[in-house]
Design a protein around this motif. Structure first.
Motif, PDB file in Angstrom:
ATOM      1  N   GLN A  54       0.834  -1.208   0.000  1.00 23.82           N
ATOM      2  CA  GLN A  54       0.000   0.000   0.000  1.00 23.82           C
ATOM      3  C   GLN A  54       0.868   1.258   0.000  1.00 23.82           C
ATOM      4  N   GLU A 194      -9.386  15.880   6.844  1.00 25.35           N
ATOM      5  CA  GLU A 194      -8.961  15.707   5.444  1.00 25.35           C
ATOM      6  C   GLU A 194      -7.810  16.674   5.184  1.00 25.35           C
ATOM      7  N   ASP A 205      -7.685   9.785  -1.925  1.00 19.80           N
ATOM      8  CA  ASP A 205      -8.715   8.886  -2.448  1.00 19.80           C
ATOM      9  C   ASP A 205      -8.358   7.430  -2.165  1.00 19.80           C
ATOM     10  N   TYR A 206      -7.079   7.085  -2.352  1.00 22.61           N
ATOM     11  CA  TYR A 206      -6.621   5.717  -2.085  1.00 22.61           C
ATOM     12  C   TYR A 206      -6.785   5.378  -0.602  1.00 22.61           C
ATOM     13  N   GLU A 208      -8.903   6.640   1.459  1.00 19.33           N
ATOM     14  CA  GLU A 208     -10.337   6.485   1.725  1.00 19.33           C
ATOM     15  C   GLU A 208     -10.833   5.126   1.232  1.00 19.33           C
ATOM     16  N   GLN A 209     -10.439   4.766   0.018  1.00 22.40           N
ATOM     17  CA  GLN A 209     -10.881   3.481  -0.562  1.00 22.40           C
ATOM     18  C   GLN A 209     -10.450   2.283   0.275  1.00 22.40           C
ATOM     19  N   HIS A 210      -9.254   2.394   0.865  1.00 23.26           N
ATOM     20  CA  HIS A 210      -8.686   1.258   1.609  1.00 23.26           C
ATOM     21  C   HIS A 210      -8.835   1.418   3.120  1.00 23.26           C
ATOM     22  N   ASN A 211      -9.587   2.466   3.501  1.00 24.59           N
ATOM     23  CA  ASN A 211      -9.933   2.638   4.915  1.00 24.59           C
ATOM     24  C   ASN A 211      -8.692   2.667   5.805  1.00 24.59           C
TER      25      ASN A 211
END
Length: 215
Positions: A54, A194, A205-206, A208-211
């Motif tokens: 990641q 943020e 964004d990444y 957020e997508q991967h929490n």
């Protein structure tokens, strides 16, 4: 013509605009042929949050679209164990040959602990060291160990000389005042903040997508 490769290692947990600014600044200053971004498995930092893959992907996203060649170098992650900088530089020297100018980029804060790096004096035989400092920073000021200050002071050279020399020199860029902390960003994200001005939007964004980095 000697190739000049700028090397930017870091845990990138997460990568932020300071990393991007540091890389871009020295690519311009050195007229480097390539920026190698090296996500680390550092022996001095154990509490990393994001997985190695990641962190590498966030680095790839952050540096995509730069107006100069960028390569994400996964050698430390692929070794799968904490690695000393000296080992990575030896591997790069073996890969790129004895004549390439290898320029390791770092922030002035790293100088304060440089004498704790494994085989730190051997590092100058493998690469040049380029330090980004806040205005007013002095190598012989408080905070920099005297032995480290002495090594850097005697090796100081102009960027054009550094970029045409394989190893052993140092340069200081005193005009890059970027003070961003990955730790502070993680804390802000954990609170639900943020930090848009600190982290590239594609990286946010990444995350957020991967929490990532949420409490």
């Amino acid at each position: 013509m000697t190739a000049c490769i700028a090397l930017l290692g870091g845990s990138f947990d997460p990568v932020h605009n300071g990393h991007v600014a540091l890389g871009a600044h020295f690519v311009r200053l050195l007229k480097a042929d390539q920026l190698r971004v090296i996500p680390t498995l550092p022996w001095q930092k154990s509490a990393l949050v994001a997985a190695p893959e990641q962190r590498a992907e966030m680095a790839r996203l952050a540096f995509a679209g730069q107006p100069f060649p960028v390569a994400i170098d996964l050698q430390e992650i692929e070794r799968g164990k904490p690695t000393y900088t000296v080992e990575t530089l030896r591997a790069l020297r073996a890969e790129l040959g004895p004549d390439a100018s290898l320029c390791f980029l770092m922030g002035a804060d790293q100088l304060e602990r440089f004498d704790t790096w494994h085989e730190w004096q051997a590092l100058f035989g493998l690469a040049n060291f380029c330090v980004a400092a806040r205005p007013g920073f002095a190598l012989d000021g408080p905070g920099v160990p005297p032995a480290v200050a002495a090594e850097f002071l005697r090796r100081l050279a102009e960027p054009d000389k550094v970029s045409n020399t394989a190893a052993g020199l140092a340069c200081l860029a005193p005009e890059l005042a970027v003070d961003i902390s990955s730790t502070a960003i993680r804390e802000a994200l954990a609170r639900g903040g943020e930090p848009n001005s600190l982290v590239p939007q594609v990286v946010l964004d990444y995350i957020e997508q991967h929490n990532l980095y949420k409490n």
